[in-house]
Design a protein around this motif. Structure first.
Motif, PDB file in Angstrom:
ATOM      1  N   ALA A  33       0.838  -1.199   0.000  1.00 37.88           N
ATOM      2  CA  ALA A  33       0.000   0.000   0.000  1.00 37.88           C
ATOM      3  C   ALA A  33       0.870   1.245   0.000  1.00 37.88           C
ATOM      4  CB  ALA A  33      -0.923   0.029   1.221  1.00 37.88           C
ATOM      5  N   VAL A  34       0.249   2.352  -0.405  1.00 41.20           N
ATOM      6  CA  VAL A  34       0.832   3.689  -0.274  1.00 41.20           C
ATOM      7  C   VAL A  34      -0.125   4.507   0.578  1.00 41.20           C
ATOM      8  CG1 VAL A  34       1.403   5.828  -1.488  1.00 41.20           C
ATOM      9  CG2 VAL A  34       2.116   3.623  -2.443  1.00 41.20           C
ATOM     10  N   LEU A  35       0.388   5.085   1.650  1.00 37.60           N
ATOM     11  CA  LEU A  35      -0.415   5.892   2.562  1.00 37.60           C
ATOM     12  C   LEU A  35       0.083   7.326   2.548  1.00 37.60           C
ATOM     13  CD1 LEU A  35      -1.010   2.969   3.565  1.00 37.60           C
ATOM     14  CD2 LEU A  35      -1.123   3.892   5.878  1.00 37.60           C
ATOM     15  N   SER A  36      -0.852   8.257   2.709  1.00 38.46           N
ATOM     16  CA  SER A  36      -0.484   9.672   2.747  1.00 38.46           C
ATOM     17  C   SER A  36      -1.239  10.374   3.861  1.00 38.46           C
ATOM     18  CB  SER A  36      -0.804  10.347   1.410  1.00 38.46           C
ATOM     19  OG  SER A  36      -0.514  11.748   1.471  1.00 38.46           O
ATOM     20  N   ASN A  37      -0.609  11.397   4.411  1.00 34.40           N
ATOM     21  CA  ASN A  37      -1.272  12.250   5.390  1.00 34.40           C
ATOM     22  C   ASN A  37      -1.989  13.412   4.728  1.00 34.40           C
ATOM     23  OD1 ASN A  37       1.428  13.336   4.807  1.00 34.40           O
ATOM     24  ND2 ASN A  37       0.877  14.945   6.268  1.00 34.40           N
TER      25      ASN A  37
END
Length: 220
Positions: A33-37
């Motif tokens: 996965a790629v997570l971002s704030n």
């Protein structure tokens, strides 16, 4: 095959270089996965276009840094990654977050650490008149931009350089060394010994310091 989760806050050029390396088979991991704030991070679209799951944990929705980090841990751990990779993730992490992923949280910083931690590294390098600049991949510890160094790339600071020119030269090396460091982790080449990183030379092979020739760094 080991799995990784990548954390971003913006376009995620280092994320993209990792995705390229994974797609080519050069880095034997699965990007879980790629997570971002940040919900507007351009890197989310890049990841989604490659069928990589994405999640947004908006830091503005949390009353404290600790609450945000707890939400991040929950989101990351849902994918059970072997390694968490910071790729332009512009948040200072709490000690609890860092300790939770001790030995499996990796970052890249645009300077030859321990020189120039923090922001505006290229501007500061030019102001100090250094002749060598570069980037560092390291395991993350609670101290900001410190931690056991895995690999570095050095570039010359050329006469006439401005911040953009120097940044571009360093970024090209970031895209070389970050996939290399992740590959070493995936292949079991990295060992933490007394606060230092040892790389299995027989498996790793490449140098721990990548230093392009000055002539190769000149434009044109």
């Amino acid at each position: 095959m080991k799995s990784i989760v990548i954390l971003i806050s913006g376009r995620g050029s280092n994320m993209e270089s990792l995705l390229d390396a994974v797609a080519s088979g050069a880095v034997p991991v699965r990007v879980a996965a790629v997570l971002s704030n940040r919900p507007d991070a351009k890197g989310l679209d890049i990841a989604a276009a490659r069928d990589v799951p994405t999640r947004v944990i908006d830091h503005k929705q949390y009353a404290s840094r600790e609450a945000f980090d707890a939400a991040m841990v929950e989101a990351i751990d849902a994918f059970a990654p072997d390694l968490v990779v910071l790729a332009g993730f512009m948040r200072i992490l709490t000690d609890g977050f860092v300790c939770h992923y001790e030995g499996r949280l990796m970052n890249i910083h645009p300077s030859l650490l321990p020189s120039f931690p923090g922001l505006h590294t290229h501007q500061r390098a030019l102001e100090e008149g250094v002749r060598i600049h570069g980037c560092t991949v390291h395991f993350v510890t609670p101290a900001l931009d410190h931690g056991p160094i895995i690999v570095q790339a050095a570039v010359p600071v050329l006469d006439g350089d401005d911040e953009d020119a120097l940044a571009a030269r360093v970024l090209a090396q970031e895209h070389r060394v970050y996939p290399l460091a992740v590959r070493w982790f995936a292949e079991g080449c990295l060992r933490l010994i007394g606060g230092r990183v040892a790389v299995d030379a027989e498996q790793g092979g490449e140098s721990l310091l990548i230093s392009p020739a000055v002539g190769a760094a000149r434009p044109g």
